[in-house]
Design an enzyme around this catalytic site. Structure first.
Site, PDB file in Angstrom:
ATOM      1  N   LYS A 115       0.685  -1.091   0.076  1.00 19.12           N
ATOM      2  CA  LYS A 115       0.053   0.123   0.119  1.00 19.12           C
ATOM      3  C   LYS A 115       0.836   1.293  -0.066  1.00 19.12           C
ATOM      4  O   LYS A 115       0.444   2.313  -0.593  1.00 19.12           O
ATOM      5  CB  LYS A 115      -1.189  -0.064   1.159  1.00 19.12           C
ATOM      6  N   LYS A 209      -2.162 -11.905  -8.213  1.00 21.65           N
ATOM      7  CA  LYS A 209      -2.856 -12.762  -7.747  1.00 21.65           C
ATOM      8  C   LYS A 209      -4.301 -12.202  -8.263  1.00 21.65           C
ATOM      9  O   LYS A 209      -4.417 -10.907  -8.495  1.00 21.65           O
ATOM     10  CB  LYS A 209      -2.924 -12.924  -6.355  1.00 21.65           C
ATOM     11  N   LYS A 212     -10.084  -8.549  -6.428  1.00 20.02           N
ATOM     12  CA  LYS A 212     -11.304  -7.791  -6.447  1.00 20.02           C
ATOM     13  C   LYS A 212     -10.856  -6.341  -7.056  1.00 20.02           C
ATOM     14  O   LYS A 212     -11.832  -5.734  -7.745  1.00 20.02           O
ATOM     15  CB  LYS A 212     -12.039  -7.696  -5.286  1.00 20.02           C
TER      16      LYS A 212
END
Ligand code: TYM
Length: 346
Positions: A115, A209, A212
């Site tokens: 992040k 990966k 969403k």
């Protein structure tokens, strides 16, 4: 007796990675559990708000996630299924744990560092961007530890990306027991159960990966996709220019991801499948078609059940499941909180 706990964020309809990496395992554990095993599964809405959410959308996503859990076969009579925010003890224990959790340990978490958009060893250069990050995003793993510890979970089924968070949860339990328990197990350090599908990769950028948050919807298969949508997405999965089947995750991540998927459906090693297909002269299209069949079969009926459950009783059914789950979860959490407060002198 065993206590199984896991959580999933309500950030849209779950994708194939969530399904194979977590939900399918939750269901398997439910179906194979001994009668005295407790199963507790949470839709972790308090985790979702570590990133900005639109109110109406979060409301919808919570319901959709709950419906998805039921659609894949979790049984609310057998498993406790609830919204995290409906059980206050999660937040209370988080505060308490955050008073013994180490900032250093938290700042080494891979998800936090990604992040921060920092590579493993880089130092912080953009101070302004850094100070705009929210405290909740940093302390996210402490809430996750509280989720697990408040229910005295012994086993936590997750995908590979959560492994580090679970190590941290164990550390929180050990710290707490050391500080307040005189060696007794006030909190229970949980075991990680990694699913066979540790890391399902994106169909469009197979070195990351399936997620969403990927802006490209073709990168993931949703639990509610129709068979024709599933086929289309698998057939257009990014592979490479060698039109033959070999398993080599480093230099052929796209093809290897497809083989890993196939290996889950056909219960054989990806290397074996590749060798067999190569000996038959199979092309990438043949591989894709077989994978598509596997996915369609694995998700058979889920989409229909999902729609039916969303609409059942004009939505009242889902509300009832959530309320019932929350009251069972509160009971389970309150026991731990009494032990925790008492042992700390409160
Ligand atoms: P979340 O919501 O990102 O993902 C839910 C579960 O799906 C798994 N998963 C994957 N597995 C394989 N391949 C993928 N591409 C893939 N993407 C996701 C995740 O490993 C996870 O098991 N922090 C957690 C939620 C959480 C939690 C908890 C989990 C909160 N409290 C307590 C366990 C115990 C998360 O964000 O998962």
């Amino acid at each position: 007796a065993k206590v199984i706990f896991s959580g999933i964020q309500p950030t849209g309809i779950p994708h194939l990675g969530n399904y194979l990496g977590a939900l399918q395992q939750w269901k398997r554990m439910q179906d194979e559990a001994a009668p005295d095993t407790k199963l507790i599964y949470s839709v972790v809405d308090l985790h979702a708000i570590t990133l900005p959410q639109q109110v109406g959308q979060l409301r919808q996503w919570r319901r959709e996630m709950l419906a998805a859990l039921l659609a894949i076969g979790l049984d609310p009579q057998r498993s406790v299924i609830f919204y995290q925010s409906a059980v206050q003890a999660h937040s209370e224990l988080m505060w308490i744990l955050s008073c013994t959790a180490s900032m250093g340990y938290l700042s080494r978490m891979t998800q936090w560092k990604s992040k921060l958009s920092l590579s493993e060893n880089a130092s912080v250069t953009d101070e302004k961007a850094k100070s705009a990050l929210k405290l909740g995003l940093f302390s996210y793993p402490v809430l996750q530890a509280a989720d697990i510890l408040v229910h005295r979970a012994t086993h936590v089924p997750v995908g590979e990306d959560q492994r580090q968070h679970l190590e941290f949860a164990r550390e929180c339990a050990t710290n707490f027991n050391h500080s307040f328990g005189n060696g007794s197990k006030l909190l229970v350090p949980p075991e990680t159960i990694l699913s066979p599908a540790k890391r399902v990769m994106s169909l469009q950028s197979p070195s990351s990966k399936m997620s969403k948050s990927d802006p490209n919807p073709a990168s993931r298969i949703l639990l509610t996709d129709s068979p024709s949508q599933i086929r289309k997405k698998i057939l257009s999965a990014l592979t490479d220019s060698t039109n033959a089947v070999t398993y080599d995750p480093i230099s052929r991540p796209g093809v290897s991801n497809l083989l890993s998927l196939l290996s889950l459906f056909e219960n054989k090693k990806p290397e074996e499948l590749a060798a067999k297909m190569a000996s038959q002269g199979a092309k990438l299209k043949d591989l894709k078609e077989r994978v598509a069949e596997g996915v369609v079969k694995a998700m058979d009926g889920v989409g229909e059940r999902f729609k039916e459950i969303m609409a059942r009783d004009g939505g009242k059914y889902l509300e009832g499941v959530a309320e019932d789950g929350a009251s069972k979860a509160r009971e389970s959490a309150d026991k731990t909180m009494r032990i925790v407060r008492e042992s700390m002198g409160m």
